[in-house]
Design a protein around this motif. Sequence first.
Motif, mmCIF file in Angstrom:
data_model
loop_
_atom_site.group_PDB
_atom_site.id
_atom_site.type_symbol
_atom_site.label_atom_id
_atom_site.label_comp_id
_atom_site.label_asym_id
_atom_site.label_seq_id
_atom_site.Cartn_x
_atom_site.Cartn_y
_atom_site.Cartn_z
ATOM 1 N N LYS A 113 1.330 -1.371 -0.175
ATOM 2 C CA LYS A 113 0.446 -0.529 -0.141
ATOM 3 C C LYS A 113 0.944 1.793 0.226
ATOM 4 O O LYS A 113 0.906 1.733 -0.437
ATOM 5 C CB LYS A 113 -0.706 -0.324 1.316
ATOM 6 N N SER A 114 1.673 1.643 0.879
ATOM 7 C CA SER A 114 2.607 2.552 0.820
ATOM 8 C C SER A 114 3.621 2.768 0.118
ATOM 9 O O SER A 114 4.342 4.031 -0.617
ATOM 10 C CB SER A 114 3.134 3.093 2.634
ATOM 11 N N THR A 115 3.833 1.758 -0.759
ATOM 12 C CA THR A 115 5.217 2.042 -1.490
ATOM 13 C C THR A 115 3.768 2.250 -3.079
ATOM 14 O O THR A 115 5.084 3.240 -3.215
ATOM 15 C CB THR A 115 4.792 0.591 -1.501
ATOM 16 N N GLU B 221 2.735 8.599 6.183
ATOM 17 C CA GLU B 221 2.477 7.812 7.561
ATOM 18 C C GLU B 221 3.496 8.328 8.621
ATOM 19 O O GLU B 221 2.612 8.163 9.898
ATOM 20 C CB GLU B 221 2.399 5.954 7.012
ATOM 21 N N THR B 222 4.131 8.429 8.143
ATOM 22 C CA THR B 222 5.306 9.351 9.543
ATOM 23 C C THR B 222 5.626 10.552 9.008
ATOM 24 O O THR B 222 6.466 11.312 7.607
ATOM 25 C CB THR B 222 6.660 8.721 9.423
ATOM 26 N N GLY C 265 1.967 13.111 17.542
ATOM 27 C CA GLY C 265 0.296 13.276 16.740
ATOM 28 C C GLY C 265 0.576 15.217 16.638
ATOM 29 O O GLY C 265 -0.706 15.109 15.612
ATOM 30 N N MET C 266 0.881 15.754 16.806
ATOM 31 C CA MET C 266 1.009 16.833 17.018
ATOM 32 C C MET C 266 1.716 17.659 15.368
ATOM 33 O O MET C 266 1.367 18.243 14.257
ATOM 34 C CB MET C 266 1.925 18.103 17.229
ATOM 35 N N ARG C 267 2.553 16.446 15.352
ATOM 36 C CA ARG C 267 3.584 16.841 13.443
ATOM 37 C C ARG C 267 1.920 16.121 12.616
ATOM 38 O O ARG C 267 2.004 16.185 11.349
ATOM 39 C CB ARG C 267 4.444 15.601 13.023
ATOM 40 N N GLN C 268 1.978 14.727 13.438
ATOM 41 C CA GLN C 268 0.005 14.876 12.418
ATOM 42 C C GLN C 268 -1.086 15.850 11.614
ATOM 43 O O GLN C 268 -0.751 15.903 10.244
ATOM 44 C CB GLN C 268 0.265 13.511 12.510
ATOM 45 N N LYS C 269 -1.295 16.572 13.186
ATOM 46 C CA LYS C 269 -2.170 17.579 12.058
ATOM 47 C C LYS C 269 -1.541 18.099 11.966
ATOM 48 O O LYS C 269 -2.240 18.643 11.069
ATOM 49 C CB LYS C 269 -2.084 18.081 14.243
ATOM 50 N N VAL C 270 -0.302 18.977 11.891
ATOM 51 C CA VAL C 270 0.649 19.593 11.211
ATOM 52 C C VAL C 270 1.036 19.236 9.459
ATOM 53 O O VAL C 270 0.129 19.937 8.831
ATOM 54 C CB VAL C 270 1.922 20.191 11.580
ATOM 55 N N SER C 271 0.702 18.158 9.814
ATOM 56 C CA SER C 271 0.632 17.580 7.952
ATOM 57 C C SER C 271 -0.501 17.634 7.462
ATOM 58 O O SER C 271 -0.233 18.337 6.742
ATOM 59 C CB SER C 271 1.505 16.054 8.546
ATOM 60 N N PHE D 40 -4.105 10.095 1.391
ATOM 61 C CA PHE D 40 -3.300 10.438 2.925
ATOM 62 C C PHE D 40 -2.817 7.965 3.416
ATOM 63 O O PHE D 40 -3.385 7.680 2.334
ATOM 64 C CB PHE D 40 -4.732 10.240 3.844
ATOM 65 N N ASP D 41 -2.149 8.567 3.445
ATOM 66 C CA ASP D 41 -1.285 7.627 4.184
ATOM 67 C C ASP D 41 -0.907 6.687 5.985
ATOM 68 O O ASP D 41 -0.812 7.964 6.274
ATOM 69 C CB ASP D 41 0.516 7.786 3.959
ATOM 70 N N GLU D 42 -2.359 6.569 6.489
ATOM 71 C CA GLU D 42 -2.717 5.915 7.804
ATOM 72 C C GLU D 42 -2.510 7.539 8.734
ATOM 73 O O GLU D 42 -1.853 7.775 9.321
ATOM 74 C CB GLU D 42 -1.133 4.905 8.219
#
Length: 239
Positions: A40-42, A79-80, A132-138, A152-154
């Motif tokens: 999936k991610s690949t 995802e990251t 979690g905050m990094r994900q929100k900023v992303s 959106f990856d995960e």
Amino acid sequence: MLTVSNLVKQYGKQKAVNDVSFHLDGGEVVGLLGPNGAGKSTTMKCIVGLLRKTAGEITIGGHDHLSVEAKRFFSYIPETPYVYDLLTVWEHMQFIAQAYGVKDWKGRANELLELYELDDKQKKLGRDLSKGMRQKVSICCALLPDPQLLFFDEPMIGLDPKAIKNTKEVFRNLKQAGKTILVSTHLIDSVEAIADRVMIMKDGRIIGNDSIDNLRAQAAQGGEGLSLEDLFLELTKDE
């Protein structure tokens, strides 16, 4: 909006993605499901140009996926989540606005930061943010340019329950606005409520690509009434 034709990504003799083809129309929310290592991610990284494909063709908005024209069409949430250590949360928004040529962006930026409860974190440096905050900023950075296509990856990993609820609502609003969304996720129940269609991957191939109701009909006998999670387990089980 997105066409993937005979995509192959090979590492040595191992094909992580093996002859994958699919098409996404405007206004669709499509879930990309599969067990760990399914590809999936690949697949998503090949589409957005973070990995060089071995073979196949990918077009976005009628343009080659690596072209500048194609890149104007989409945003990608990995995802990251990656943020810049020495930029504040607000400076991330400013950077994206300048990179995409977004005019009058400050009002929209404030709305997004408030939605994800980052309005009081605007001066915080990227290096000081939790995952979690990094994900929100992303996610906020991806939404700011108002792209036609979003990957959106995960997206729910690392988010708190309120942010997950808000993200689902964002998906619904984007769909109503005619945007196209491809969501790769392990949180199957979060896709079941919003996806028009799901694609199920296993061993680098797409083994199911249809509406949830149609996939239920194609599943093993007695599939009527199966949840998406049951359907997923049925289709991906080892023979």
